[in-house]
Design a protein around this motif. Structure first.
Motif, short mmCIF file in Angstrom:
data_model
loop_
_atom_site.label_atom_id
_atom_site.label_comp_id
_atom_site.label_asym_id
_atom_site.label_seq_id
_atom_site.Cartn_x
_atom_site.Cartn_y
_atom_site.Cartn_z
N PHE A 11 0.85 -1.19 0.00
CA PHE A 11 0.00 0.00 0.00
C PHE A 11 0.89 1.24 0.00
N ARG A 28 -6.66 0.40 5.85
CA ARG A 28 -6.51 -0.47 4.68
C ARG A 28 -7.60 -1.52 4.62
N SER A 114 -0.01 -7.90 5.38
CA SER A 114 -0.10 -7.52 3.97
C SER A 114 0.18 -8.70 3.03
N GLU A 145 -4.81 6.32 -2.28
CA GLU A 145 -3.91 5.23 -1.91
C GLU A 145 -3.83 4.24 -3.07
N LEU A 147 -2.49 0.39 -4.46
CA LEU A 147 -2.15 -0.98 -4.08
C LEU A 147 -1.39 -1.63 -5.22
#
Length: 185
Positions: A11, A28, A114, A145, A147
């Motif tokens: 992220f 998140r 993650s 944001e 990814l």
């Protein structure tokens, strides 16, 4: 039988001046749950992004999504139309019947570490689950944001991830080759 693969989720906040009081893991998770949802129109989001090639491969969607703590799990599915041939007693023969079917793959995301574990199913694709989650997330949240996903192929990283599991029910090795020792004789 399905093969389980792992990928790392990376992220990156795009707006440095944006202040969010929530802890990173909580933020998140909430952002992932905004897009990993049964009602998300996955193909609509993919069509307007660099991931549009996946939109052409089927009607994608999420189902059976749930979460607890830092974990999110569910299924990602690709809908397709099929034509089946069925026996029909009225005509004493066979007729074609159109129907819709879905190829699905299970996934589990640990937002705290993650890491995503997902099934590799031939009809879904070896990277499709992570690429679709990445594409939908970035199309929806890309301004704030981003990814990126990285499939874990390093043997030591996989061993570390597996060692953290509570239980392994089956393990199968595919594509192993014996080590050859070169002898100059």
């Amino acid at each position: 039988m399905a093969t389980i693969r792992f990928a790392r989720l990376i992220f990156q906040q795009k707006l440095n001046h944006y202040n969010d009081d929530r802890e990173a893991v909580e933020r998140r998770k909430e952002r992932l749950l905004e897009v990993i949802d049964y009602h998300t129109r996955v193909n609509s989001l993919l069509e307007s992004s660099e991931w549009n090639k996946y939109a052409n491969r089927g009607d994608w969607g999420f189902g059976d999504v749930d979460h607890e703590g830092s974990l999110i799990w569910g299924n990602i599915g690709k809908g397709k139309e099929e034509e089946n041939t069925v026996r029909d007693e009225q005509i004493e023969g066979f007729r074609h019947e159109d129907r819709e079917d879905n190829d699905i793959a299970f996934f589990l995301i640990d937002v705290e570490s993650s890491v995503i574990a997902y099934e590799y199913r031939r009809n879904v694709g070896s990277k499709a689950p992570v690429r679709i989650i990445e594409g939908v997330f970035n199309t929806y949240h890309g301004a704030e944001e981003e990814l990126t996903t990285s499939v874990i192929v390093n043997k030591h990283e996989v061993e570390r991830e597996v060692s953290e599991l509570d239980r392994i029910t089956e393990l199968r090795f595919v594509g192993l080759k014996p080590t050859y020792v070169f002898s100059p004789n």
